[in-house]
Design an enzyme around this catalytic site. Sequence first.
Site, PDB file in Angstrom:
ATOM      1  N   ASP A 115       6.100 131.575  11.697  1.00  0.00           N
ATOM      2  CA  ASP A 115       5.440 130.306  12.013  1.00  0.00           C
ATOM      3  C   ASP A 115       6.042 129.707  13.276  1.00  0.00           C
ATOM      4  O   ASP A 115       6.900 128.818  13.227  1.00  0.00           O
ATOM      5  CB  ASP A 115       5.500 129.329  10.838  1.00  0.00           C
ATOM      6  N   TYR A 169       2.359 126.966  15.375  1.00  0.00           N
ATOM      7  CA  TYR A 169       1.412 126.174  14.585  1.00  0.00           C
ATOM      8  C   TYR A 169       0.155 125.856  15.398  1.00  0.00           C
ATOM      9  O   TYR A 169      -0.417 124.776  15.299  1.00  0.00           O
ATOM     10  CB  TYR A 169       2.058 124.890  14.059  1.00  0.00           C
ATOM     11  N   ASN A 175       2.303 132.904   8.166  1.00  0.00           N
ATOM     12  CA  ASN A 175       0.881 132.728   7.878  1.00  0.00           C
ATOM     13  C   ASN A 175       0.135 132.029   9.005  1.00  0.00           C
ATOM     14  O   ASN A 175      -1.059 132.259   9.220  1.00  0.00           O
ATOM     15  CB  ASN A 175       0.690 131.955   6.570  1.00  0.00           C
ATOM     16  N   HIS A 230       4.593 126.092  -2.131  1.00  0.00           N
ATOM     17  CA  HIS A 230       4.356 127.536  -2.002  1.00  0.00           C
ATOM     18  C   HIS A 230       4.833 128.353  -3.198  1.00  0.00           C
ATOM     19  O   HIS A 230       5.243 129.512  -3.041  1.00  0.00           O
ATOM     20  CB  HIS A 230       4.993 128.062  -0.715  1.00  0.00           C
ATOM     21  N   HIS A 287       9.119 124.078   4.037  1.00  0.00           N
ATOM     22  CA  HIS A 287       9.670 123.223   5.086  1.00  0.00           C
ATOM     23  C   HIS A 287      10.834 122.398   4.549  1.00  0.00           C
ATOM     24  O   HIS A 287      10.770 121.175   4.415  1.00  0.00           O
ATOM     25  CB  HIS A 287       8.573 122.333   5.663  1.00  0.00           C
TER      26      HIS A 287
END
Length: 427
Positions: free
Chosen positions: A174, A177, A207, A301, A332
Amino acid sequence: MVKVLGLVAILLIVLAGNVLSYDRQGTRKNLVIHPTNEDDPTFPDQVHISLVGPDKMRISWITQSSISPSVVYGTVSGKYEGSANGTSSSYHYLLIYRSGQINDVVIGPLKPNTVYYYKCGGPSSTQEFSFRTPPSKFPIKFAVSGDLGTSEWSKSTLEHVSKWDYDVFILPGDLSYANMYQPLWDTFGRLVQPLASQRPWMVTHGNHELEKIPILHSNPFTAYNKRWRMPFEESGSSSNLYYSFNVYGVHIIMLGSYTDFEPGSEQYQWLENNLKKIDRKTTPWVVAVVHAPWYNSNEAHQGEKESVEMKESMETLLYKARVDLVFAGHVHAYERFSRVYQDKFDKCGPVYINIGDGGNLEGLATKYRDPNPEISLFREASFGHGQLVVENATHARWEWHRNDDDVSVEKDSVWLTSLLADSSCKI
């Protein structure tokens, strides 16, 4: 035009089902960073470097017009005894974005622990950069932070990292973003350039790098693969989505959470072979990096395929190979586990560390499961970064530094002993 692109990106995110199901807090606004020299379409933009084999470095940058991709370099500022040519490419995303020319040049052989000065595009370029190669002896210092993004918090994290004299930056997925809004990739490249042009940045995907849209854009990881080429071929991998590399005394395996990982898959077979080839006499430390965490006591998640099924598929491989550490992102927040295998403390298992706390716009995952599982030793929902110092063949020190009102504060630290040093964990 920018507003139109933004509206299109928002619509595509919704269509792709990329909607978060839990609350985020502590956000700061996203940055917009323009090119340093917009009047010169050949000016090097978004410069970053990455390791290639034991003594080479890949220099990557973007220009707005076509050039011959070349780099000159040397150990004295303004004097360039070395030169190399490379390749260039570009990509389209939907019908509304075309990247600049993405240039990749591999230079070397290089000496360890040496400062090199370089110019992208040849000696006539007006911008000189410099980097330092990793040393060929202990200690080795790694900065680690995932889920970085392009927010003001991201900038704060990078400012803290820049004050530490690290050797290699590790990013567990990631990156930008961008979420399909491609200009954010450009902002990300400019945001990290001051650091990424001076020290090698080794990244894996998350992702948010997928950027796949049914029917409209069926090829995943387009921007990631073009912009952030890693040394996959040098490690026997067939994909930029997983690879390995060595820094003196440390073997690092960058795994792909969002590509094939089932037993018998290409990544599984590659990992199996990669682990068998590790020489623990020359690399006594082994570190793995994923994006989706295999252990996680945060509410965010939970139960995702990329965590649960990848763990089921690959955990035993890492355990039997006596991998020392596993870094992950995605959540996060910060969390450090004990040595673990199959959900229980095991002194011969890896230490798992989740560090998806780089500062992205989505904010923090503040909700943890209660009670705290025994294997979770420290957890906190704050932005920050980690520092891994491998002191010698048997001992390393890990520190996590929180971004606290823009001041880096050490909040968690632990001494680690290599599994190779534990006679009861011999392979």
